[in-house]
Design an enzyme around this catalytic site. Structure first.
Site, PDB file in Angstrom:
ATOM      1  CG  ASN A   1     -27.278 -50.529 -31.824  1.00 17.87           C
ATOM      2  OD1 ASN A   1     -27.742 -49.773 -32.839  1.00 17.87           O
ATOM      3  ND2 ASN A   1     -26.107 -51.368 -32.058  1.00 17.87           N
ATOM      4  CG  PHE A   2     -30.703 -52.561 -33.208  1.00 24.67           C
ATOM      5  CD1 PHE A   2     -30.018 -53.468 -32.250  1.00 24.67           C
ATOM      6  CD2 PHE A   2     -30.135 -52.615 -34.844  1.00 24.67           C
ATOM      7  CE1 PHE A   2     -28.977 -54.194 -32.466  1.00 24.67           C
ATOM      8  CE2 PHE A   2     -29.116 -53.309 -35.017  1.00 24.67           C
ATOM      9  CZ  PHE A   2     -28.582 -54.215 -33.756  1.00 24.67           C
ATOM     10  CG  LEU A   3     -33.972 -44.539 -31.747  1.00 29.92           C
ATOM     11  CD1 LEU A   3     -35.295 -44.845 -31.190  1.00 29.92           C
ATOM     12  CD2 LEU A   3     -33.218 -43.085 -31.237  1.00 29.92           C
TER      13      LEU A   3
ATOM     14  CB  THR B   1     -22.350 -45.077 -32.066  1.00 26.85           C
ATOM     15  OG1 THR B   1     -23.200 -45.920 -32.579  1.00 26.85           O
ATOM     16  CG2 THR B   1     -21.168 -45.656 -31.553  1.00 26.85           C
TER      17      THR B   1
ATOM     18  CG  LEU C   1     -22.575 -55.190 -32.677  1.00 25.51           C
ATOM     19  CD1 LEU C   1     -23.569 -56.531 -31.932  1.00 25.51           C
ATOM     20  CD2 LEU C   1     -21.583 -55.703 -33.422  1.00 25.51           C
TER      21      LEU C   1
END
Ligand code: NHW
Ligand code: U53
Length: 389
Positions: free
Chosen positions: A137-139, A173, A389
């Site tokens: 996440n948070f790429l 995602t 998230l």
């Protein structure tokens, strides 16, 4: 479209969709840890890797500011996610987390943080296999450094560091289509503050609708309707874990939560995650559960408002209280907490309440992916029991 990077990766490839001869499960086998690349991938010369210590207030602030200014925007550039520092600290430090999976890129000269990507460990069940995975996440690459093929390097580096911990699968995602989604979900939005959503240009007054008529349409009671509806507390962790594990077992893909996971991910944390349960007044059994997380967004280019307060449906279980009534109580407490909108994906059983509770479909889609794990046929969103998230 040619995916020059993704066509080199162990993910379902578009050319293979529909090929039922390919078995479900890992695409490539693990390799001995001694054969995993020991040193980091090369970055372009002006940049260097850094590991972001999310225990450090200063580093947390640097990550917060990078994301606040450079993370995901909607297609109309009306909003940009504005994850809080408390949220990032919670999201990145679950039981068993690895600091080495909180990866940053700094400019050598200025030491400024210009890119970020993270992983957290999770046990994910796919049908009847529980698989250790990394949730990625948070790429984020700074707006000034886009389209320089930095993302593939970030992805290869987090893959390398996950491999070093003997984990070979991942879940993630994206709003963009990549090889190859296991399912594609729709966002739905329930106005709680319709006047603000109309003022920022997200919603429009319906035909033959006045503002006061619209406000009345979305009005909610002042307090929840369900007897025994209350905030989750620490002593509820065992009961909520039992309830959630039983409920999630019906989905094809879902987290395999234990009590430690439930305590971290679902115990209320101010300004981050809210969770409620229904304790039967007679038996004192915990029969139902609902939860939502807090993810504000910056409102881009509006004179009157700068922040959208959004609640996102998380995990909900109904065994006694109708899901419709349970989720209406969730809307009621979200409105009490001054959220402007309550968002939900059409995953799990959410479709059963969306229209009736006056959610409207969003124009954004969310694609779910597994890395190095083939699912024979794409899932329906209602077969998915995983919220990232
Ligand atoms: C065993 C463990 C495995 C762990 C790893 C698992 C995999 C984890 C995968 C990551 C999961 C992240 C999940 C997550 O964080 C939640 S999705 C949110 C992603 N972040 C944003 O949208 C923030 C704003 N955008 C940016 O910062 C940049 O546009 C990013 C950094 C997105 C791309 O930077 P850029 O400067 O715009 O582009 P180049 O560097 O030139 O690179 C172009 C290549 O990147 C591919 N691309 C673009 N967007 C992507 C995306 N969202 N996922 C994966 N790949 C993405 C693209 O298809 C192309 O490859 P292709 O040529 O093959 O098509
Ligand atoms: C009012 C309804 O829209 C949103 O809540 C919202 C807020 N901020 C965003 C930031 C980036 C963004 O990029 C896709 C979308 C939003 C959205 S719509 C999709 C999320 C949901 N539900």
């Amino acid at each position: 479209k040619g995916h020059k990077f993704w066509e080199t990766q162990p993910v379902g490839q578009f050319k293979d969709v529909g090929d039922t001869s390919l078995p479900e499960g890992p695409i490539e086998p693990p390799i001995p840890l001694s054969e995993v690349k020991q040193e980091p991938y090369n970055l372009p010369n002006p940049y260097e890797w850094t590991t972001c210590d999310m225990d450090s207030e200063d580093t947390c602030t640097e990550v917060y500011n990078l994301l606040k200014n450079n993370y995901v925007e909607d297609d109309e550039n009306m909003f940009r996610f504005n994850y809080s520092k408390e949220f990032l600290s919670w999201a990145l430090r679950p039981p068993g987390y690895y600091k080495s999976w909180h990866i940053g890129v700094r400019a050598k000269a200025s030491k400024k943080l210009v890119a970020f990507i993270t992983g957290v460990p999770a046990r994910i069940r796919v049908r009847d296999e529980v698989v250790k995975m990394a949730e990625i996440n948070f790429l984020c690459v700074h707006k000034k450094l886009r389209s320089k093929r930095l993302a593939p390097v970030m992805i290869k580096e987090v893959t390398r560091r996950v491999h070093l911990e003997n984990i070979w699968q991942a879940a993630y995602t994206a709003g963009v289509v990549l090889p190859t989604p296991i399912t594609t979900c729709q966002y739905w939005h329930r106005s709680l503050n319709p006047k603000k959503l109309i003022d920022v240009g997200f919603s429009r007054l319906g035909p033959r609708m006045t503002m006061s008529r619209t406000i009345k349409l979305y009005k909610l009671p002042d307090s929840p309707a369900t007897p025994g509806f209350r905030k989750m507390e620490l002593h509820d962790v065992p009961a909520v874990t039992r309830l959630l594990r039983s409920y999630l077992s019906q989905f094809v893909v879902s987290p395999d939560f234990d009590e430690n996971d439930v305590e971290h991910w679902l115990l209320p944390t101010d300004g981050v995650v809210d969770s409620y349960l229904v304790e039967s007044p007679e038996s004192h059994d915990v029969t139902d559960f609902c939860s939502f997380y807090t993810l504000p967004s910056s409102i881009l280019g509006n004179q009157n408002y700068s922040i959208l307060k959004a609640a996102y449906s998380y995990y909900n279980v109904s065994t006694k209280t109708p899901l419709l009534q349970l989720m209406n109580d969730a809307l009621i407490v979200a409105k009490q907490k001054d959220f402007d909108v309550f968002n939900a994906l059409d995953v799990m059983h959410n479709e059963s309440f969306l229209k009736e509770l006056k959610f409207g479909p969003g124009d954004g889609q969310l694609h779910y992916y597994l890395y190095n794990y083939r699912i024979r046929n794409a899932l329906r969103p209602s077969e998915l029991g995983l919220v990232l998230l």
